[in-house]
Design an enzyme around this catalytic site. Structure first.
Site, mmCIF file in Angstrom:
data_model
loop_
_atom_site.group_PDB
_atom_site.id
_atom_site.type_symbol
_atom_site.label_atom_id
_atom_site.label_comp_id
_atom_site.label_asym_id
_atom_site.label_seq_id
_atom_site.Cartn_x
_atom_site.Cartn_y
_atom_site.Cartn_z
ATOM 1 N N LYS A 99 0.717 -1.116 0.082
ATOM 2 C CA LYS A 99 -0.120 0.068 -0.025
ATOM 3 C C LYS A 99 0.840 1.281 -0.092
ATOM 4 O O LYS A 99 0.403 2.287 -0.474
ATOM 5 C CB LYS A 99 -0.835 0.081 1.298
ATOM 6 C CG LYS A 99 -1.998 -1.283 1.090
ATOM 7 C CD LYS A 99 -3.396 -0.603 1.206
ATOM 8 C CE LYS A 99 -4.310 -1.656 1.020
ATOM 9 N NZ LYS A 99 -4.231 -3.009 1.590
ATOM 10 N N GLU A 121 -9.525 6.402 3.570
ATOM 11 C CA GLU A 121 -10.455 5.409 4.534
ATOM 12 C C GLU A 121 -9.721 4.219 4.515
ATOM 13 O O GLU A 121 -8.723 4.080 3.900
ATOM 14 C CB GLU A 121 -11.837 5.303 3.893
ATOM 15 C CG GLU A 121 -11.694 4.443 2.771
ATOM 16 C CD GLU A 121 -10.887 4.541 1.512
ATOM 17 O OE1 GLU A 121 -10.238 3.377 1.186
ATOM 18 O OE2 GLU A 121 -11.002 5.271 1.107
ATOM 19 N N SER A 388 1.879 -9.875 -0.659
ATOM 20 C CA SER A 388 1.568 -8.324 -0.664
ATOM 21 C C SER A 388 1.916 -7.717 0.590
ATOM 22 O O SER A 388 1.898 -6.629 0.799
ATOM 23 C CB SER A 388 0.049 -8.552 -1.017
ATOM 24 O OG SER A 388 -0.728 -9.276 -0.149
HETATM 25 C C1 LIG Z 1 -5.098 -4.095 1.505
HETATM 26 C C2 LIG Z 1 -4.434 -5.310 1.269
HETATM 27 C C3 LIG Z 1 -4.748 -6.394 0.279
HETATM 28 C C4 LIG Z 1 -6.032 -6.127 -0.655
HETATM 29 O O1 LIG Z 1 -6.154 -5.043 -1.316
HETATM 30 P P1 LIG Z 1 -5.699 -5.051 -3.085
HETATM 31 O O2 LIG Z 1 -6.056 -3.497 -3.582
HETATM 32 O O3 LIG Z 1 -6.720 -5.948 -3.820
HETATM 33 O O4 LIG Z 1 -4.302 -5.240 -3.242
HETATM 34 C C5 LIG Z 1 -4.010 -7.321 0.059
HETATM 35 N N1 LIG Z 1 -2.859 -7.632 0.750
HETATM 36 C C6 LIG Z 1 -2.457 -6.715 1.804
HETATM 37 C C7 LIG Z 1 -1.212 -7.207 2.490
HETATM 38 C C8 LIG Z 1 -3.345 -5.730 1.832
HETATM 39 O O5 LIG Z 1 -2.846 -4.801 2.852
#
Ligand SMILES: *Cc1c(COP(=O)(O)O)cnc(C)c1O
Length: 405
Positions: A99, A121, A388
């Site tokens: 993010k 948000e 992620s």
């Molecule tokens: C917010 C988040 C997601 C989901 O959001 P996407 O916009 O689909 O990437 C996935 N993995 C992590 C670690 C997150 O913080």
């Protein structure tokens, strides 16, 4: 490395009007049209401005910690007895997830536009923390909207945002989670648009947001594509990622869209069951509709009421999917699968035990798919999964669910 005969060049998407084929667009109140056009214009100019792009590069390297590793998961690969599994280590970035790429890009854009106040948000809190951190770093005022229920579940994250100087405003409407927080943030933006930029945290909402958020995450796939060629001398056979709104997935996939030999798979949250209110797999139980600015696949009733959603991971728990994903699904360029709560929890534990990495519960949905898929693919084939985010935020939740087993 052939090129697919896709009828659209990904580089030219979305269209001028913000459409990905039939999806996307600008379904917002009249008062937001001008600010959205201005944002689009400012973004286009910033992309051509070397000062801006160099500053962005600087913060991605020095503040966020790019580039991230492409990491060979040797013990997990041995366990699966199939494809070689690589992880793109976005979990190693500052604040713990992908993010921050988007938060930095948009905060710098806001600064360039002369806006000194940022709103955002957040559901689980990851986007709120990324935004609060970069606002502290850049000296911008920061207000985060968060559902009352999410604030309760993520109290430590709320404190973390406040430590970074953000004001966290609780939203008590409806289900008291992300969807209501988005509504409040939009209301704030309409009222304060001259001074304020709204940093959307996923590839969602009205044009130009899905495009802007995607572009700030494209670096994930650009690095991964270069890194796999360096390490293996070839492209991967498959690339996968979990899909909430779809930002980490499109960020990783984009660089591979034209490589027709590379299968791309997005993984949604299957929750407890594919029954209304029990999951967040828009492509399994959803239909075409409009929510919070964009036309896309949405979990809704026959009358168009938005369904309640459920996932063990707050970050995947949302009724709409990013419009670009819906578009590439129709073109059969991105496939979608899903992992249940149970499968994600198992994958969470497997990754801890085999690799010593604690993933976010969102991420664990992608890992569950990778583990399943690696076993189907021949040895020597290559599978990249987006790691992620890290799971520090989820350890307490997992402990509660697993009890003292
Ligand atoms: C917010 C988040 C997601 C989901 O959001 P996407 O916009 O689909 O990437 C996935 N993995 C992590 C670690 C997150 O913080």
């Amino acid at each position: 490395m052939s090129t697919t005969n896709m009828p659209f060049d990904p580089e030219n998407m979305p269209s001028e009007s913000g459409h990905f084929g039939n999806y996307g667009g600008m379904y917002v109140p009249e008062t937001l049209m001008t600010p959205l056009f201005e944002l689009n214009e400012a973004y286009r100019e910033a992309q051509k401005d070397e000062d801006y792009t160099n500053t962005l590069k600087h913060y991605l390297k020095e503040f966020a910690g790019r580039p991230t590793n492409l990491y060979f998961a040797e013990r997990l690969t041995d366990k699966c007895q199939g494809a070689k599994i690589y992880f793109k280590r976005e979990d190693l970035l500052h604040t713990g997830a992908h993010k921050i790429n988007n938060a930095i890009g948009q905060a710098l854009l806001a600064k360039r536009m002369g806006k000194k106040r940022i709103i955002a948000e957040t559901g689980a809190g990851q986007h709120g923390i990324a935004t609060a951190s970069i606002c502290a770093k850049l000296g911008l005022k920061c207000v985060i909207y968060m559902g009352e229920e999410d604030m309760r579940r993520q109290s430590l994250n709320v404190f973390r945002m406040r430590l970074c100087g953000a004001e966290v405003r609780s939203v008590s409407a409806g289900q008291r989670t992300l969807k209501e927080a988005v509504n409040e943030a939009m209301r704030d933006w309409v009222t304060n648009v001259r001074s304020t930029h709204y940093i959307i945290g996923s590839a969602l909402g009205s044009h130009p947001f899905p495009m802007i958020v995607r572009d700030f995450h494209r670096i994930i796939g650009e690095e991964a594509r270069r890194q796999i060629i360096e390490k293996e001398g070839s492209l991967p056979d498959e690339v996968c990622a979990c899909v909430g709104g779809g930002s980490n997935a499109i960020g990783l996939f984009f660089a591979f869209l034209k490589d027709s030999s590379v299968k791309l798979t997005g993984v949604e949250a299957g929750g407890r069951a594919i029954k209304s209110g029990e999951h967040a797999a828009r492509f399994a139980g959803g239909r075409l509709g409009i929510l919070q600015g964009a036309k896309t696949w949405i979990l809704q009733s026959d009358e168009g009421q938005i369904d309640a959603t459920h996932s063990v991971s707050a970050g995947l728990d949302y009724a709409a999917v990013g419009p670009e994903h819906a578009f590439y699904r129709d073109l059969e360029r991105i496939d979608f699968d899903r992992s249940s709560d149970h499968e994600a929890l198992n994958a969470f534990q497997t990754l801890c035990k085999t690799e010593g990495i604690v993933p976010a519960l969102e991420t664990a949905h992608g890992i569950a798919y990778a583990i399943k898929r690696a076993q189907e693919l021949p040895k020597k084939s290559l599978l990249i999964c987006n790691l992620s985010g890290r799971g520090d935020k989820d350890v307490q939740e997992v402990a509660n669910i697993l009890g003292n087993k």
